[in-house]
Write an enzyme that holds these catalytic residues in place. Structure first.
Site, PDB file in Angstrom:
ATOM      1  N   HIS A   1      -7.870 -10.771  -5.537  1.00 51.70           N
ATOM      2  CA  HIS A   1      -9.159 -11.490  -5.176  1.00 51.70           C
ATOM      3  C   HIS A   1     -10.173 -10.698  -6.260  1.00 51.70           C
ATOM      4  CE1 HIS A   1      -7.194 -12.573  -1.396  1.00 51.70           C
ATOM      5  NE2 HIS A   1      -8.277 -13.720  -1.469  1.00 51.70           N
TER       6      HIS A   1
ATOM      7  N   CYS B   1      22.754 -22.480  -2.923  1.00 55.32           N
ATOM      8  CA  CYS B   1      23.185 -21.152  -3.496  1.00 55.32           C
ATOM      9  C   CYS B   1      23.605 -20.040  -2.485  1.00 55.32           C
ATOM     10  CB  CYS B   1      22.001 -20.749  -4.374  1.00 55.32           C
ATOM     11  SG  CYS B   1      20.401 -20.167  -3.715  1.00 55.32           S
TER      12      CYS B   1
ATOM     13  N   ILE C   1       0.905  -1.179  -0.155  1.00 59.57           N
ATOM     14  CA  ILE C   1      -0.124  -0.150  -0.078  1.00 59.57           C
ATOM     15  C   ILE C   1       0.878   1.406   0.139  1.00 59.57           C
ATOM     16  CG2 ILE C   1      -1.682   1.431   1.352  1.00 59.57           C
ATOM     17  CD1 ILE C   1      -2.797  -1.479   0.072  1.00 59.57           C
TER      18      ILE C   1
ATOM     19  N   SER D   1      -6.700  -8.554   3.681  1.00 60.17           N
ATOM     20  CA  SER D   1      -7.348  -9.080   2.326  1.00 60.17           C
ATOM     21  C   SER D   1      -8.723  -8.596   2.053  1.00 60.17           C
ATOM     22  CB  SER D   1      -7.566 -10.784   2.573  1.00 60.17           C
ATOM     23  OG  SER D   1      -8.293 -11.156   1.677  1.00 60.17           O
TER      24      SER D   1
ATOM     25  N   ARG E   1      -2.153 -10.387   9.445  1.00 58.13           N
ATOM     26  CA  ARG E   1      -2.946  -9.581   8.817  1.00 58.13           C
ATOM     27  C   ARG E   1      -3.393  -8.171   9.821  1.00 58.13           C
ATOM     28  NH1 ARG E   1      -4.961 -14.611   8.518  1.00 58.13           N
ATOM     29  NH2 ARG E   1      -5.317 -15.593   6.429  1.00 58.13           N
TER      30      ARG E   1
ATOM     31  N   LYS F   1     -11.791 -16.049   3.861  1.00 59.72           N
ATOM     32  CA  LYS F   1     -12.274 -16.898   2.810  1.00 59.72           C
ATOM     33  C   LYS F   1     -12.069 -18.401   3.434  1.00 59.72           C
ATOM     34  CE  LYS F   1     -10.098 -16.213  -0.766  1.00 59.72           C
ATOM     35  NZ  LYS F   1      -9.602 -17.351  -0.587  1.00 59.72           N
TER      36      LYS F   1
ATOM     37  N   CYS G   1      15.717 -26.902  -2.529  1.00 61.73           N
ATOM     38  CA  CYS G   1      16.999 -27.087  -1.568  1.00 61.73           C
ATOM     39  C   CYS G   1      16.865 -25.882  -0.506  1.00 61.73           C
ATOM     40  CB  CYS G   1      18.383 -27.161  -2.065  1.00 61.73           C
ATOM     41  SG  CYS G   1      19.011 -25.642  -2.539  1.00 61.73           S
TER      42      CYS G   1
END
Lengths: 129, 464, 600
Positions: free
Chosen positions: C131, C533, C94, C423, C396, C335, C528
């Site tokens: 969504h 790496c 945001i 959400s 959230r 949801k 992995c």
């Protein structure tokens, strides 16, 4: 690292890892070793009772920018009690000569009388293609 | 994309398996190359600076880099190209001519195609991670696998910890316990969820006992705490089913959690070809020539199953390389005769691991083709197996139908310790005659059974 | 429903909560002491929806010490004369989107983030789903911004050069009787203007998703359900903002405001004061705390934790759509999660929803993971537990009204709130940013007493690095020939080249940590989990930033991977050798250089 009269020892000479029973007999020491599957086990057990020793593998710094760190090992065993002293010496050591694996880097490591060998390749160029 | 070059055999990976495979293929007359994503050949051996490698192959206790160097020398002497710093994007098999096309990528040549009559996958394995053994709590810096820690210490020359806990008693974990101690870090302890250690007995002695590092069996890490860096881990005892026992929790201050909780064969590059996999080993199902279920695709080393000893990794590579060269040779002749397309079919028999046998490799025998084991006896094939449980006295029985092919007693079998046997296939050829082939499917297999005479502890092997 | 203080008090009484309620401005404030976090939550919800703008929940809870925002390590100070027309607090999706929108105007913009990268918290810890405006309550701010944001998403992603796909979401009925909800579902679809929705019967579902559970009785397909990488999107907003003149200040936490009358003059930070024309509160889970710094804490944020698991890319092909099996009857606040394809080709399982007092606690536990296994893994019958490669938690930022707070402060002339964004915050972000930027510019014009002109040089299109995923072999080969670093693969599991990693290090918002590289370039994201790496990334980062490997962090603060060299000699060697100048540079020097880069 002195031993009681009888000891169980795990043999580290090969991957089998036999469990040995070692016993010191008499004042003029002779040894009874059981559980070993090969003669190397007997030798190892006696060594373990008298003077436990190990191969030391580690790394040392070099002066070369393309391989600033190389792996090394002792050419045979050094007394276990000397291992940390040897590590301390190697911490401030810097290799100044390019070696092939297996070549001697230090003739006598930390007064043990055992040589230190390079184990990684400091000479061959990186790629072969 | 144009085809850059055609090869009889392309070996994927320049670790101990791939180097041995390439040498064997070359010695069998094949035009072979090795492709390798790293800069230098040797695979993981480059960071395994401890000794104990090569006792079987060379009769010496070499360090990993020395073992790799010897094989690299043999590769160089033969002029076998190692195409290094090159990444394999994918493999396809041409259904018409049976050839493999390998899409390659590197900085120098961008993207190019290699064509091969036979391919040997020597892709090794990777380490199981903290998430794959469901470690919970925070996710700060300082949670790393033993192999990554080994790279940082041995190749980069840095300590990733000052005081750590090691979870899992696999060999790399034990080796790293010693290594970190030598370099001045403190290893608070090694914790193993199973009631017995996963690593080799001699490593418990020389890596832990020598340095008075405690090994805690039937204990595991329940949670990790730490905002930025690991601050502590919670240790708990587990019961026989591996479930934490309430009330046994203990918080251990440390700055790292190092994991040695198993290895997983890496076969993601060949899986899309539809190769049959063995759920127990995590690798492809192979026959005694190390050929996978796909004609012309061979596999070897830790990609097939996780080995304890590099010597056996090289052995399987050698078999795969030799067989791949033989396959490529037949393919080439067939190409010249062009009217005969179909490969002479393999006559495969399944080998079933039974009783306490966790797995056996190879999982199949091809009665129509055989390149021979390394022992010099052309009729022999090498088999590797692991017991599912620890047993102080065990009996191995290998039978085809009602015929007993091999019977052998073991004073002790342990899941962490792989066993190797050779079987003389000449015995099989008359048993498995064409009429035997007509037997119903169930009896048309070889059963490799491991029976415990006395059992000590019940620990499933988790190496696969 | 009854409204007013009496209604709030009686609702609290009914719940047997010994809580006092009083009016504070347009809100209702709760005081007292409760014995559990459940009671704290109960009280907050009991007071919501009773005619007040929001609930200020000041209850103390037995055994819960109020949590504070985590602080960055000490940083170099900011020039005391620093002034920005607009200061955006919070570098999540945001805040970053707002910063970009603000650069459409001829003003100076700063984006302040307390972590060492953008998208470090909620914005990097979600399912990456764009969504459709289905689950949102009709008439709410959520519904409004979800509708608009969803429609804007394709263009935004195109401008920013961020991958976006629309796999669609399939909400499955687990029982034949759930079809009784169909009329209500159609009504919701009509109210919220959800486009292109279809009902699929059992056979159609099997045909479209061959690996689906047998335990399904048809479902509703919502095609306007997209997937995006939430962190790549956030960074892209940030980079485009910088490209258009904004300054990103990382490791910079707001600790208060200096006010004159009803106006913020200075933003207090760990690095000193910043003079501000207008301030935008996009501080996520801490947005109520930031509002409080201006004595404008008229709402309360509570953390709702979600745990999700990521499955190996190997199984990505087993599913096309986003699958969920909602419990249509329940009044749950999410949801309920599902099985979501990610833009990177993995599948994501979850997330859960658990109310938690701590807002930055990203730890995971076995029960949350068991929950996602039990509820979602079975939807796709080709999946097994061993396909899991990792799992994570996010928190959230929820209000008790369960709606966004998007407005200019009623009491502080130059403060705009973009708070309570949960959400579908990701889907709503382009629309929220548009409105908040306009509110901010209006407030700025008012307090500054001058007209604000558009930025004629604004370029909405980010100078995006090449996206190798979308390329054919020929295109990739051409790219490697131009720049060979794209040919060298560093992350073997995800096939990520050195060039892609360099792009994150030399980005307009340069990464400062391995986790940053992981999120932005996906190196270390595979099966992995960075085992192979990580050491290579350390080397690349040390080389590029001219620092020692032991200075490189996993995330912020002291999270170094390598602690000290093993050999005394190695240090001597390095300081005498070619890299001496490089190694002498301290980390502080380095971060200063990065900021110069940002500011310039």
């Amino acid at each position: 690292m002195t031993m009681a009269d009888a000891r169980q020892i795990v043999c580290i000479q090969c991957p089998q890892g036999c469990t040995l029973r070692a016993e010191k007999l008499g004042t003029v020491p002779s040894y009874e070793i059981t559980g070993n599957k090969c003669p190397r086990g007997r030798a190892y057990a006696i060594k373990e009772l008298t003077n436990p020793s190990r191969t030391l593998t580690t790394t040392v710094a070099t002066v070369f920018s393309d391989c600033p760190l190389v792996s090394v090992r002792t050419d045979g065993d050094i007394p276990l009690r000397d291992v940390f002293r040897a590590m301390q010496e190697l911490n401030s050591y810097r290799a100044k000569k390019r070696l092939h694996p297996g070549e001697v880097m230090i003739a006598d490591l930390a007064g043990t009388g055992v040589a230190l060998l390079a184990t990684s390749d400091m000479i061959t160029p990186d790629t072969t293609n | 994309m144009p085809v850059k070059k055609q090869w009889d055999v392309v070996v994927i990976g320049a670790g101990p398996a791939g180097l041995a495979a390439a040498i064997a293929a070359c010695d069998s007359g094949a035009d072979v190359c090795i492709i390798e994503r790293e800069k230098k050949p040797g695979g993981v051996l480059k960071q395994c600076i401890h000794d104990g490698f090569g006792l079987i192959r060379f009769g010496e206790r070499l360090s990993g880099p020395e073992y790799a160097y010897r094989y690299h020398q043999m590769v160089s002497e033969r002029g076998i190209p190692v195409i290094s710093e090159t990444y394999l994007l994918g493999i396809t098999k041409n259904q018409t001519d049976g050839k493999f096309l390998l899409q390659m990528q590197n900085s120098a040549d961008s993207i190019f195609i290699l064509e091969a009559r036979a391919v040997v996958a020597a892709t090794g394995c990777r380490e199981r991670t903290a998430r794959q053994v469901f470690i919970h709590g925070d996710r700060p810096a300082g949670i790393l696998t033993a192999g990554t820690a080994q790279y940082i210490v041995n190749i980069q020359g840095f300590l990733p910890t000052r005081r750590c806990v090691i979870l899992g008693s696999g060999d790399i974990g034990l080796i790293m316990a010693r290594r970190l101690t030598l370099e001045g870090a403190e290893v608070e302890g090694v914790y193993e969820i199973k009631p017995e250690p996963s690593g080799l007995t001699r490593n418990i002695q020389q890596c832990l006992t020598d340095f008075e590092i405690p090994l805690h069996l039937s204990a595991t890490v329940l949670a990790v705490h730490g905002k930025r860096r690991v601050e502590s881990v919670v240790i708990g005892k587990v019961d026989q089913s591996g479930q934490p026992i309430t009330g046994t929790e203990r918080t251990v201050p440390c700055d790292a959690l190092i994991l040695s909780v198993g290895l997983i064969p890496e076969n993601e590059i060949i899986e899309p070809l539809g190769v049959e996999m063995d759920r127990k080993t995590g690798g492809p199902i192979v026959d005694q020539n190390m050929m996978t279920s796909l004609d012309g695709l061979f596999a070897c080393g830790n990609a097939v199953h996780v080995n304890d000893l590099v010597d056996y990794v090289s052995e399987s590579g050698q078999t795969a390389g030799k067989a791949a060269a033989a396959y490529a040779n037949v393919q080439q002749q067939r190409g010249l005769l062009s009217e005969r397309r179909t490969v002479s079919a393999r006559r495969l028999i399944n080998i079933q691991a039974a009783g306490n046998m966790h797995y056996i490799v190879p999982q199949r025998l091809d009665l129509a083709h055989h390149v021979g084991a390394d022992d010099g006896a052309d009729n022999c094939a090498a088999f590797y197996f692991r017991s599912r449980v620890r047993a102080n006295s065990a009996l191995l029985r290998i039978s085809a139908g009602k015929t007993l092919l091999e019977e052998r007693r073991y004073a002790v079998v342990r899941p962490p310790e792989m066993e190797r046997i050779t079987l003389n296939l000449a015995d099989l050829n008359h048993i498995c005659s064409p009429d035997w082939n007509d037997l119903p499917g169930q009896s048309r297999l070889i059963k490799a059974e491991l029976v415990s005479v006395s059992e000590g502890g019940d620990s499933a092997n988790d190496n696969g | 429903m009854a409204e007013g203080l009496a209604a709030v008090r009686s609702a609290l009484m009914r719940k047997n909560l010994n809580v006092d309620a009083n009016e504070w401005r347009n809100s209702v404030a709760l005081t007292g002491h409760v014995s559990s976090w459940e009671q704290y939550m109960e009280a907050g919800y009991a007071a919501a929806g009773k005619g007040y703008e929001a609930v200020v929940n000041d209850l103390t809870v037995e055994g819960v010490v109020p949590f504070k925002p985590s602080m960055p390590e000490p940083q170099n100070p900011i020039d005391p004369d620093t002034y920005f027309d607009a200061v955006v607090i919070g570098g999540g999706v945001i805040g970053s989107a707002i910063a970009r929108e603000l650069t459409r105007w001829d003003i100076t913009v700063a984006l302040l983030e307390k972590e060492n990268d953008l998208a470090m918290q909620t914005s990097s810890r979600n399912d990456g789903m764009v969504h459709p405006p289905f689950a949102v309550t009709p008439g709410s701010k959520k519904a409004h911004y979800n509708q608009r944001g969803n429609k804007m998403f394709a263009q935004t992603a195109r401008e920013l050069g961020v991958s976006l796909e629309w796999p669609g979401m399939l909400m499955l009925f687990s029982n034949p009787w759930q079809r009784a909800f169909l009329p209500a579902i159609w009504q919701r679809i009509k109210q919220n203007e959800v486009c292109g929705v279809e009902f699929w019967n059992r056979q159609r579902v099997f045909k479209m998703e061959p690996n689906i559970t047998a335990d399904q009785h048809g479902g509703v397909f919502l095609p306007d359900s997209g997937i995006v990488s939430p962190y790549q999107l956030t960074v892209a907003f940030g980079e485009n903002a910088v490209q258009n003149g904004a300054t990103v200040l990382l490791n910079t936490v707001v600790t208060g405001f200096q006010m004159e009358h009803n106006r913020i003059t200075h933003v207090c930070t760990n690095r000193g004061l910043i003079q501000a024309g207008v301030v935008i509160n996009a501080a996520g889970v801490w947005s109520d705390v930031v509002a409080g710094y201006a004595n404008d804490r008229f709402f309360t944020i509570h953390g709702r934790k979600g745990t999700a698991a990521i499955l190996d890319r190997k199984v990505g092909h087993t599913q096309r759509t986003i699958l969920s099996q909602p419990r249509f009857a329940s009044h749950s606040h999410t949801k309920g999660g599902g099985l979501v394809p990610t833009i990177d080709g993995n599948l994501l399982l979850g997330p859960t929803a658990v109310e938690v007092p701590e807002r930055e606690d990203y730890s995971t536990n076995a029960s949350a993971l068991e929950f996602v296994f039990d509820h979602h893994l079975k939807l796709n019958k080709s999946l097994k537990r061993s396909d899991i490669i990792t799992y994570f938690s996010g928190v959230r930022a929820c209000t008790f009204e369960e709606d966004f707070v998007i407005k200019t402060s009623d009491y502080v002339a130059n403060l705009v709130h973009a708070a309570g964004i949960q959400s579908p915050g990701l889907a709503s972000s382009p629309a929220i940013a548009q409105d908040v930027a306009l509110l901010a510019v209006k407030a700025l014009a008012a307090v500054a007493g001058r007209a604000i002109q558009p930025n004629a040089a604004f370029d909405p299109c980010r100078k995006a690095p090449p996206d190798l995923r979308g390329m054919s072999l020929e295109e990739r080969a051409a790219l490697i020939r131009r720049n060979p670093s794209y040919g060298r693969i560093i992350c073997r599991c995800e096939c990520i080249s050195e060039g892609e990693i360099l792009n994150t290090i030399h980005s307009l918002v340069p990464v400062q940590s391995l986790d940053g590289i992981k999120r932005r370039a996906r190196a270390g994201m595979g099966r992995c989990q960075g085992g192979f790496c990580t050491p290579l990334l350390l080397e690349i980062m040390a080389r590029e930033q001219q620092i020692n490997i032991a200075e490189i962090c996993k995330s912020g603060g002291h999270s170094e991977i390598a602690l000290q060299p093993t050999k005394n000699a190695a240090v001597d060697c390095a300081s005498e050798g070619a890299g001496s100048a490089a190694l002498a540079l301290s980390a502080a020097n380095n971060s200063r250089r990065q900021e110069d880069y940002n500011a310039g």
